[in-house]
Design an enzyme around this catalytic site. Structure first.
Site, PDB file in Angstrom:
ATOM      1  N   TYR A  53       0.820  -1.105   0.056  1.00 24.41           N
ATOM      2  CA  TYR A  53      -0.095   0.068   0.403  1.00 24.41           C
ATOM      3  C   TYR A  53       0.578   1.400   0.191  1.00 24.41           C
ATOM      4  O   TYR A  53       1.961   0.907   0.598  1.00 24.41           O
ATOM      5  CB  TYR A  53      -0.985  -0.060   1.182  1.00 24.41           C
ATOM      6  CG  TYR A  53      -0.526  -0.190   2.732  1.00 24.41           C
ATOM      7  CD1 TYR A  53       0.075   1.729   3.016  1.00 24.41           C
ATOM      8  CD2 TYR A  53       0.353  -1.312   2.928  1.00 24.41           C
ATOM      9  CE1 TYR A  53       1.105   1.830   4.001  1.00 24.41           C
ATOM     10  CE2 TYR A  53       0.961  -0.560   4.741  1.00 24.41           C
ATOM     11  CZ  TYR A  53       1.514   0.637   4.415  1.00 24.41           C
ATOM     12  OH  TYR A  53       2.054   0.518   6.065  1.00 24.41           O
ATOM     13  N   PHE A  63       2.918  10.001   3.826  1.00 24.54           N
ATOM     14  CA  PHE A  63       2.949   9.820   3.890  1.00 24.54           C
ATOM     15  C   PHE A  63       3.374   8.139   4.996  1.00 24.54           C
ATOM     16  O   PHE A  63       4.401   8.260   6.253  1.00 24.54           O
ATOM     17  CB  PHE A  63       1.550   9.911   5.583  1.00 24.54           C
ATOM     18  CG  PHE A  63       0.176   9.084   5.772  1.00 24.54           C
ATOM     19  CD1 PHE A  63       0.259   8.065   6.309  1.00 24.54           C
ATOM     20  CD2 PHE A  63      -0.447  10.414   4.680  1.00 24.54           C
ATOM     21  CE1 PHE A  63      -0.981   7.141   5.776  1.00 24.54           C
ATOM     22  CE2 PHE A  63      -1.485   9.360   4.518  1.00 24.54           C
ATOM     23  CZ  PHE A  63      -2.447   7.688   5.153  1.00 24.54           C
ATOM     24  N   ASP A  64       3.341   7.552   3.662  1.00 20.92           N
ATOM     25  CA  ASP A  64       3.566   5.823   4.242  1.00 20.92           C
ATOM     26  C   ASP A  64       3.964   4.576   3.351  1.00 20.92           C
ATOM     27  O   ASP A  64       2.306   5.512   2.496  1.00 20.92           O
ATOM     28  CB  ASP A  64       2.389   5.657   5.695  1.00 20.92           C
ATOM     29  CG  ASP A  64       3.075   4.138   5.739  1.00 20.92           C
ATOM     30  OD1 ASP A  64       4.481   3.884   5.843  1.00 20.92           O
ATOM     31  OD2 ASP A  64       2.784   3.295   6.397  1.00 20.92           O
ATOM     32  N   ILE A  83      -6.957   0.718   9.925  1.00 19.69           N
ATOM     33  CA  ILE A  83      -8.267   1.922  10.652  1.00 19.69           C
ATOM     34  C   ILE A  83      -9.781   1.602  10.044  1.00 19.69           C
ATOM     35  O   ILE A  83      -9.701   0.239   9.589  1.00 19.69           O
ATOM     36  CB  ILE A  83      -8.304   3.241   9.977  1.00 19.69           C
ATOM     37  CG1 ILE A  83      -8.044   3.624   8.449  1.00 19.69           C
ATOM     38  CG2 ILE A  83      -7.321   3.017  10.327  1.00 19.69           C
ATOM     39  CD1 ILE A  83      -7.187   4.113   7.585  1.00 19.69           C
ATOM     40  N   TYR A 109      -8.599   7.954  11.349  1.00 23.74           N
ATOM     41  CA  TYR A 109      -7.480   8.442  12.298  1.00 23.74           C
ATOM     42  C   TYR A 109      -8.743   9.888  13.427  1.00 23.74           C
ATOM     43  O   TYR A 109      -8.033  10.193  14.761  1.00 23.74           O
ATOM     44  CB  TYR A 109      -5.775   8.615  12.359  1.00 23.74           C
ATOM     45  CG  TYR A 109      -5.220   7.461  11.734  1.00 23.74           C
ATOM     46  CD1 TYR A 109      -5.006   6.894  12.444  1.00 23.74           C
ATOM     47  CD2 TYR A 109      -5.348   7.232  10.794  1.00 23.74           C
ATOM     48  CE1 TYR A 109      -4.084   5.524  12.413  1.00 23.74           C
ATOM     49  CE2 TYR A 109      -4.418   6.714   9.925  1.00 23.74           C
ATOM     50  CZ  TYR A 109      -3.802   5.619  10.805  1.00 23.74           C
ATOM     51  OH  TYR A 109      -3.396   4.327  10.326  1.00 23.74           O
ATOM     52  N   PHE A 126      -5.655   5.742  -0.079  1.00 25.15           N
ATOM     53  CA  PHE A 126      -4.291   4.348  -0.525  1.00 25.15           C
ATOM     54  C   PHE A 126      -4.809   4.013  -1.635  1.00 25.15           C
ATOM     55  O   PHE A 126      -5.871   4.269  -2.054  1.00 25.15           O
ATOM     56  CB  PHE A 126      -4.892   4.221   0.735  1.00 25.15           C
ATOM     57  CG  PHE A 126      -5.122   4.605   2.711  1.00 25.15           C
ATOM     58  CD1 PHE A 126      -3.093   4.092   2.691  1.00 25.15           C
ATOM     59  CD2 PHE A 126      -5.180   4.877   2.821  1.00 25.15           C
ATOM     60  CE1 PHE A 126      -2.961   4.065   4.326  1.00 25.15           C
ATOM     61  CE2 PHE A 126      -5.566   5.135   4.767  1.00 25.15           C
ATOM     62  CZ  PHE A 126      -3.830   4.722   5.141  1.00 25.15           C
TER      63      PHE A 126
END
Length: 249
Positions: A53, A63-64, A83, A109, A126
């Site tokens: 992902y 961010f990731d 999540i 979040y 995502f």
């Protein structure tokens, strides 16, 4: 022991109906777009799934990414370990497929944000690629399968509280062992009492009022505690009684 308890009290995602992704989708809905349809095994609730992902804020800030670490991520779908937008958005994917998920903050979040990189109240985007799916280590059953298992002598464990047993009655011949107290907290003595009652290699059916508590426990017993042949009655005593099946008090 702690892992067993932690999994047993895990939270669960709510049921969902994903919207089609488009430029006019409201920010408070999960939107799902199949970028690449997969052709392999379908990801279903309670299965163990492995994904790659990448995640971005809606302004394009990444961010990731599991790709950057060259390390896929594995989790149990629907167990509340990710999540809610993921638990809801990955269901139905097929191995080899790739999806875009646009997730509102309430399914991500929320007001707290995360890790100093995701602001409070931030919707996220995502791209998720499904690499593999492993079937759950336990099986969900209904009334007919329960009757069949009981006919061949499989133990049934009613994990409700004593006042619930008294209120509705129980299925004839079941074992009774409370797993969660009135506040929904896992009973610390349960694992040892369970071990004395049910052998880890034996088949066992778990049943509660609606199927939610027994689902949590089935996951814990199969994934963490080493019970090899666990069944969860998915709709619980409510459905057993509504279908006209007998109980004893």
């Amino acid at each position: 022991m702690m892992k067993f308890i932690a999994v047993a009290i895990a939270a669960f995602a709510l049921s969902w109906q994903p919207a089609q992704a488009n430029d006019e989708s409201p920010p408070d809905r999960l939107t799902v777009l199949d970028m690449v349809p997969g052709t392999g095994t379908t990801a279903t609730e309670n299965a163990s799934v492995t994904v790659h992902y990448t995640g971005w804020l809606l302004d394009g800030t990444k961010f990731d990414s599991s790709h950057d670490r060259n390390q896929p991520f594995t989790f149990t779908l629907g167990a509340g370990r990710v999540i809610q937008g993921w638990d809801q958005g990955v269901v139905g994917m097929k191995v080899g497929g790739k999806r875009e998920l646009v997730i509102p903050s309430k399914l991500a979040y929320g007001t707290r944000g995360a890790g100093g990189v995701i602001p409070p109240n931030a919707p996220l985007r995502f791209e998720v690629e499904l690499i593999s799916v492993s079937a759950p280590k336990f099986k969900a059953i209904g009334n007919d399968e329960l009757k069949s298992l009981m006919q061949r002598g499989v133990s049934v464990l009613d994990i409700r509280r004593p006042e619930e047993w008294a209120e509705t009655g129980t299925i004839k011949g079941v074992k009774r062992l409370t797993a969660f107290d009135r506040n929904g907290q896992f009973v610390p003595s349960f694992p040892d009492a369970l071990g004395a009652l049910i052998d880890k290699d034996a088949e066992v059916v778990l049943i509660c009022r609606s199927g939610r508590r027994s689902l949590a426990l089935a996951r814990a017993m199969a994934d963490q505690a080493g019970y090899a042949k666990v069944y969860n009655h998915a709709t619980g005593m409510n459905n057993w009684i509504e279908a006209g099946n007998p109980v004893e008090k």
